[in-house]
Design an enzyme around this catalytic site. Structure first.
Site, PDB file in Angstrom:
ATOM      1  N   ASN A  18     -17.048  -3.086   6.796  1.00  0.00           N
ATOM      2  CA  ASN A  18     -16.040  -2.693   7.779  1.00  0.00           C
ATOM      3  C   ASN A  18     -16.621  -1.567   8.633  1.00  0.00           C
ATOM      4  O   ASN A  18     -16.710  -0.435   8.186  1.00  0.00           O
ATOM      5  CB  ASN A  18     -14.776  -2.210   7.040  1.00  0.00           C
ATOM      6  N   TRP A  19     -17.022  -1.923   9.866  1.00  0.00           N
ATOM      7  CA  TRP A  19     -17.656  -0.919  10.740  1.00  0.00           C
ATOM      8  C   TRP A  19     -16.625  -0.043  11.456  1.00  0.00           C
ATOM      9  O   TRP A  19     -16.989   0.853  12.192  1.00  0.00           O
ATOM     10  CB  TRP A  19     -18.555  -1.615  11.763  1.00  0.00           C
ATOM     11  N   LYS A  20     -15.370  -0.354  11.283  1.00  0.00           N
ATOM     12  CA  LYS A  20     -14.276   0.430  11.901  1.00  0.00           C
ATOM     13  C   LYS A  20     -14.572   0.670  13.390  1.00  0.00           C
ATOM     14  O   LYS A  20     -14.996  -0.249  14.081  1.00  0.00           O
ATOM     15  CB  LYS A  20     -14.097   1.755  11.148  1.00  0.00           C
ATOM     16  N   HIS A 104      -5.265  -2.805   7.017  1.00  0.00           N
ATOM     17  CA  HIS A 104      -6.079  -1.693   6.494  1.00  0.00           C
ATOM     18  C   HIS A 104      -5.226  -0.419   6.515  1.00  0.00           C
ATOM     19  O   HIS A 104      -4.433  -0.207   7.430  1.00  0.00           O
ATOM     20  CB  HIS A 104      -7.331  -1.522   7.360  1.00  0.00           C
ATOM     21  N   GLU A 106      -5.861   2.460   7.335  1.00  0.00           N
ATOM     22  CA  GLU A 106      -5.997   3.273   8.559  1.00  0.00           C
ATOM     23  C   GLU A 106      -5.066   2.747   9.651  1.00  0.00           C
ATOM     24  O   GLU A 106      -4.561   3.516  10.470  1.00  0.00           O
ATOM     25  CB  GLU A 106      -7.468   3.282   9.010  1.00  0.00           C
ATOM     26  N   GLU A 177      -7.687  -1.143  -2.087  1.00  0.00           N
ATOM     27  CA  GLU A 177      -8.298   0.072  -1.556  1.00  0.00           C
ATOM     28  C   GLU A 177      -7.367   1.257  -1.801  1.00  0.00           C
ATOM     29  O   GLU A 177      -6.443   1.505  -1.004  1.00  0.00           O
ATOM     30  CB  GLU A 177      -8.531  -0.083  -0.056  1.00  0.00           C
ATOM     31  N   GLY A 183     -13.244   6.653   2.377  1.00  0.00           N
ATOM     32  CA  GLY A 183     -13.922   7.651   3.203  1.00  0.00           C
ATOM     33  C   GLY A 183     -13.962   9.039   2.601  1.00  0.00           C
ATOM     34  O   GLY A 183     -14.304  10.004   3.291  1.00  0.00           O
ATOM     35  N   SER A 224     -15.212   4.261  -0.882  1.00  0.00           N
ATOM     36  CA  SER A 224     -16.360   5.128  -1.163  1.00  0.00           C
ATOM     37  C   SER A 224     -17.396   4.511  -2.102  1.00  0.00           C
ATOM     38  O   SER A 224     -17.974   5.211  -2.936  1.00  0.00           O
ATOM     39  CB  SER A 224     -15.883   6.489  -1.698  1.00  0.00           C
ATOM     40  N   GLY A 244     -17.091   0.628   3.798  1.00  0.00           N
ATOM     41  CA  GLY A 244     -17.031   1.309   5.092  1.00  0.00           C
ATOM     42  C   GLY A 244     -18.335   2.042   5.368  1.00  0.00           C
ATOM     43  O   GLY A 244     -19.314   1.468   5.845  1.00  0.00           O
ATOM     44  N   GLY A 245     -18.367   3.323   5.035  1.00  0.00           N
ATOM     45  CA  GLY A 245     -19.507   4.201   5.349  1.00  0.00           C
ATOM     46  C   GLY A 245     -20.864   3.606   4.984  1.00  0.00           C
ATOM     47  O   GLY A 245     -21.802   3.638   5.795  1.00  0.00           O
TER      48      GLY A 245
HETATM   49  C1  PEP Z   1     -12.773   1.021   4.103  1.00  0.00           C
HETATM   50  O1  PEP Z   1     -12.410   1.679   5.066  1.00  0.00           O
HETATM   51  O2  PEP Z   1     -12.370  -0.129   3.952  1.00  0.00           O
HETATM   52  C2  PEP Z   1     -13.692   1.641   3.144  1.00  0.00           C
HETATM   53  C3  PEP Z   1     -13.809   1.098   1.965  1.00  0.00           C
HETATM   54  O3  PEP Z   1     -14.353   2.749   3.578  1.00  0.00           O
HETATM   55  P1  PEP Z   1     -15.394   3.643   2.721  1.00  0.00           P
HETATM   56  O4  PEP Z   1     -16.328   2.696   2.031  1.00  0.00           O
HETATM   57  O5  PEP Z   1     -16.094   4.483   3.729  1.00  0.00           O
HETATM   58  O6  PEP Z   1     -14.584   4.445   1.757  1.00  0.00           O
END
Ligand code: PEP
Length: 263
Positions: A18-20, A104, A106, A177, A183, A224, A244-245
């Site tokens: 997920n590049w957001k 999501h 967010e 999640e 994040g 994370s 994500g990250g």
């Molecule tokens: C996400 O936003 O779906 C996610 C899992 O982010 P991160 O891996 O950065 O926690």
């Protein structure tokens, strides 16, 4: 004929990036090319990249015919009409998307997406041949601290998916999640994640039955995950990851995918 009444283990894992809104168009295309070459021989699981909306089409052109599949980060529930700023499932499919993230946290937080909308989006995506919804659920810190996690997960699943009729050819990915882990740099304890996946699967079993659970659903973890902690999430109840990250660097994302799919 004997009926299979146990949750299927050891399914093919799926790893979703997920590049957001982290990359501009130029950097999205550079990273897509790197991912394509890095995963060229990867056969241990499915890999999906979800760039932002503007980059989708060009990233899709780069990934075409490769091992890496294309996903979107959002969708609308109608097919066509006066819905300024929205994108239909059919258009996503037309430009090569096979997956779409729905609900999501967010989006739940920043644009007030709620489970009624998530239900409508999921239904519309399921009804679009070849497009698979990735439906996000997860408790916040307060809900976890007050021991309401299991109840919240069951409630969110009920609101997002309750009453849907799932046909043989349709697939759904539920992304668990925990909001507080996304994040934050602090992933959930793996044993707790494993337990939460079991709760989700048991709830899906109550809602749809074991056959549909085993055939049509995958339940994956997000929050994370990095190459440093991913091996702890390599459990039989966790069918993959939403990342994500750690998906913003091809080497790091490859390590995550490689480790989670290792026996
Ligand atoms: C996400 O936003 O779906 C996610 C899992 O982010 P991160 O891996 O950065 O926690």
């Amino acid at each position: 004929m004997a009926k299979n009444n146990s949750i299927k283990k050891g399914v093919e894992k799926i790893i979703i990036a997920n590049w957001k809104m982290q990359l501009d168009l130029k950097d999205s295309l550079i990273l897509a090319k790197k991912m394509k070459s890095k995963f060229a021989k990867f056969k241990k699981g499915k890999v999906v990249i979800c760039p932002d909306l503007v980059s989708l089409r060009d990233v899709g052109a780069i990934l075409k015919g490769s091992n890496v599949k294309l996903g979107a980060q959002n969708v609308f529930w109608e097919e066509k009409g006066p819905y300024t700023g929205e994108i239909s499932p059919r258009t996503l499919k037309d430009i090569g998307c096979e997956y779409v993230i729905i609900g999501h946290s967010e989006r739940r937080k920043n644009v007030a997406e709620n489970y009624e909308m998530i239900y409508k989006k999921t239904k519309a995506v399921l009804n679009t041949d070849g497009l698979t919804p990735i439906v996000c659920i997860g408790e916040n810190w307060d809900e976890r601290k007050t021991d309401r996690r299991d109840f919240v997960l069951a409630e969110q699943l009920q609101q997002a998916l309750g009453g849907l009729e799932i046909f043989d050819n349709q697939r759904i990915i539920v992304a668990y999640e925990p909001i507080w882990a996304i994040g934050s740099g602090t992933a959930m304890e793996p044993q707790e994640a494993d337990y939460a996946h079991k709760i989700i699967k048991l709830t899906l079993n109550n809602m749809f039955g074991m056959q549909i659970l085993n055939k049509n659903f995958k339940v994956i973890y997000g929050g994370s995950v990095s190459s440093k902690n991913v091996k702890d999430f390599n459990s039989e109840n966790i069918d993959g990851l939403l990342v994500g990250g750690a998906s913003l660097n091809a080497e790091e994302f490859y390590k995550v995918a490689d480790i989670i799919t290792s026996k």
